[in-house]
Enzyme design. Structure first.
Site, mmCIF file in Angstrom:
data_model
loop_
_atom_site.group_PDB
_atom_site.id
_atom_site.type_symbol
_atom_site.label_atom_id
_atom_site.label_comp_id
_atom_site.label_asym_id
_atom_site.label_seq_id
_atom_site.Cartn_x
_atom_site.Cartn_y
_atom_site.Cartn_z
ATOM 1 N N CYS B 82 0.838 -1.210 0.000
ATOM 2 C CA CYS B 82 0.000 0.000 0.000
ATOM 3 C C CYS B 82 0.870 1.256 0.000
ATOM 4 O O CYS B 82 1.638 1.447 -0.936
ATOM 5 C CB CYS B 82 -1.001 -0.048 1.152
ATOM 6 S SG CYS B 82 -2.341 1.144 0.958
ATOM 7 N N HIS B 193 -3.773 -5.102 -0.821
ATOM 8 C CA HIS B 193 -3.500 -5.676 0.500
ATOM 9 C C HIS B 193 -3.528 -7.197 0.403
ATOM 10 O O HIS B 193 -4.599 -7.789 0.477
ATOM 11 C CB HIS B 193 -4.540 -5.192 1.508
ATOM 12 C CG HIS B 193 -4.371 -3.753 1.843
ATOM 13 N ND1 HIS B 193 -3.552 -3.330 2.859
ATOM 14 C CD2 HIS B 193 -4.865 -2.639 1.269
ATOM 15 C CE1 HIS B 193 -3.568 -2.007 2.904
ATOM 16 N NE2 HIS B 193 -4.354 -1.564 1.957
ATOM 17 N N GLU B 195 -2.781 -9.256 2.603
ATOM 18 C CA GLU B 195 -3.281 -9.798 3.875
ATOM 19 C C GLU B 195 -4.800 -9.780 3.954
ATOM 20 O O GLU B 195 -5.379 -10.354 4.854
ATOM 21 C CB GLU B 195 -2.645 -9.039 5.042
ATOM 22 C CG GLU B 195 -3.185 -7.637 5.310
ATOM 23 C CD GLU B 195 -2.632 -6.533 4.402
ATOM 24 O OE1 GLU B 195 -1.978 -6.859 3.391
ATOM 25 O OE2 GLU B 195 -2.857 -5.337 4.706
#
Lengths: 257, 213
Positions: B82, B193, B195
């Site tokens: 990011c 992202h 994750e």
């Protein structure tokens, strides 16, 4: 255009159990939040919203624990709402793995809290939840106002103007619930959804009233919503998430399949 | 064998640490301690919020030099995520212009307002949600992930790398083609992202923790 519209199952959680009310009254038990979140994740949900409707303080600790357990298992965005009143509340939720928090009543009683929260944590994790009801008569130009306390208390705030103000204050996304439609299963208030979605530059999640898959399609294509949120139609197994996504994709709604 | 998630006070590091722990038995630490960062075998540079604050905090905590050193020498795998990707460019248009680390040639620009989709609905900024990533070239971090796979994004600014060779993935939003994955030697950086990107994201993290560039 390839950004998919999001399907967000919502877990309304009371003292550690997923429930879903009709107009927030008449609650039915739907199960364990962690298990349900995992199931939705496996089915391809795009995001999960966890709304804590627990009133008691003891219940709040249960919520933190639940959010932590979900975040350790489910690797899609997780929004937590209900009782977010201070930057400490936000910090607590982000620390246990929430990605965003939804601020509702506190935004009305203390609007600058939204600004403070956005400055401190970034707009990307600040969702403002708006509960709106239509206040105009049938033959009038439609107008909606913000209500609190499950739709029982009026604030006199115009919903569209309030939405714009919250975005000016730093809200990164709006969770828009029609209190007229919520729990009716008759579909979103599309006029409200469109009015807010056109008025702001941030994503709008439509909520309140989903009963069929066509309602979800309409929320996006007619309401202009960027995401649709639903609870009971998923919890009680009427429709699965893959089935919902296929149905919407067949009707030209961009989906992550 | 430690993976250090660099904690310079900007953003939610728990999600990325939890996801890494899910895909590896190696130790994952969230740290701003220079010795721990130097001693780690792999680094993750996250980032959220305003890029000026991110750069400022990195400097204030004396971590900028350390990160620049890792990037200059290469060899130690580093994953930017990011704003952690954006900071690797030369310059960002955010907050009136911010000079960044300059590991990669290019700029960070804002998505224009007023873009519309084929339904004539407003394209919102931030670009938030799941979008397709078109891979460019083979890279070990793409192994087992289809090109044209969805990843989760939340951002208002995007990377435009100047060197074609650095671009490893791109995503279309409106008429903008954002360079959402860039890399060079032992550095890989993504706008999305991983994750939060479910199976595809976890696979990318798994590839990162086993990557030997």
């Amino acid at each position: 255009m390839t950004l998919a519209k999001r399907i967000i199952p919502c877990l309304d959680v009371d003292a550690g159990r997923v429930v879903k009310g009709v107009n927030f009254i008449g609650i039915r038990d739907a199960g364990d939040p962690v298990e349900i979140a995992q199931r939705y994740n496996q089915q391809g949900a795009d995001e999960i919203t966890f709304l804590d409707i627990t009133a008691s303080h003891e219940g709040r600790d249960t919520t933190v624990d639940m959010v932590e357990r979900i975040a350790g298992e489910v690797f899609i965005p997780l929004t937590v709402g209900g009782g977010i009143r201070s930057c400490d509340d936000i910090r607590t939720m982000l620390n246990v793995g929430a990605d965003k928090v939804a601020i509702n009543t506190a935004a009305i009683t203390h609007p600058t809290f939204v600004r403070e929260a956005a400055e401190r944590f970034g707009s990307q994790c600040i969702v403002v939840a708006l509960d709106a009801k239509r206040v105009s008569g049938d033959d009038e130009e439609p107008r909606w106002e913000i209500f609190t306390h499950g739709g029982r208390r009026e604030t006199g705030l115009d919903a569209v103007a309030w939405a714009q103000q919250m975005v000016d204050y730093g809200a990164g996304e709006l969770l828009l619930t029609s209190m007229d439609q919520d729990g009716t299963r008759e579909g979103f208030d599309l006029g409200l959804t469109r009015a807010v979605a056109e008025a702001v530059g941030v994503p709008v999640i439509a909520s309140g009233g989903v009963g069929t898959l066509d309602h979800m399609v309409d929320g996006v294509l007619k309401g202009g919503a960027d995401a649709v949120l639903a609870a009971s139609i998923f919890h009680f197994g009427e429709y699965s998430i893959p089935e919902t996504k296929r149905y919407m994709a067949e009707r030209s709604v961009e989906m992550r399949l | 064998m430690t993976i250090a998630v660099i904690d310079y006070g900007m953003g939610n590091l728990h999600s990325v640490a939890k996801a890494l722990e899910h895909v590896t038995h190696e130790k994952v630490i969230i740290t701003r301690d220079s010795r721990c960062i130097k001693g780690a075998t792999r680094l993750v540079l996250p980032g959220q919020g305003a890029i000026r604050d991110c750069m400022g905090e990195l400097e204030r905590l004396d971590l900028r030099g350390l990160v620049e050193d890792v990037l200059a020498r290469q060899g130690k795998p580093l994953l930017g995520v990011c704003v952690g990707q954006q900071m690797l460019l030369e310059h960002s248009a955010e907050s009136g212009g911010v000079t960044c680390l300059g590991t990669f040639k290019g700029e960070v620009r804002r998505f224009p307002d007023g873009m519309r989709d084929h339904n004539n609905a407003r394209l919102k900024v931030p670009h938030m949600g799941w979008n397709l990533v078109d891979q460019r070239g083979d890279h070990p971090l793409w192994e087992g992930i289809d090109s044209h796979e969805h990843f989760y994004f939340v951002h208002s600014y995007y990377v435009e790398a100047a060197e074609e060779a650095d671009v490893l993935g791109s995503t279309r939003y409106g008429h903008i083609n954002a360079h959402v994955a860039i890399g060079h030697e032992s550095t890989f950086a993504v706008q999305f992202h991983p994750e939060k990107s479910s199976r595809a994201g976890l696979k990318l993290l798994e590839n990162f923790v086993t990557w030997s560039p």
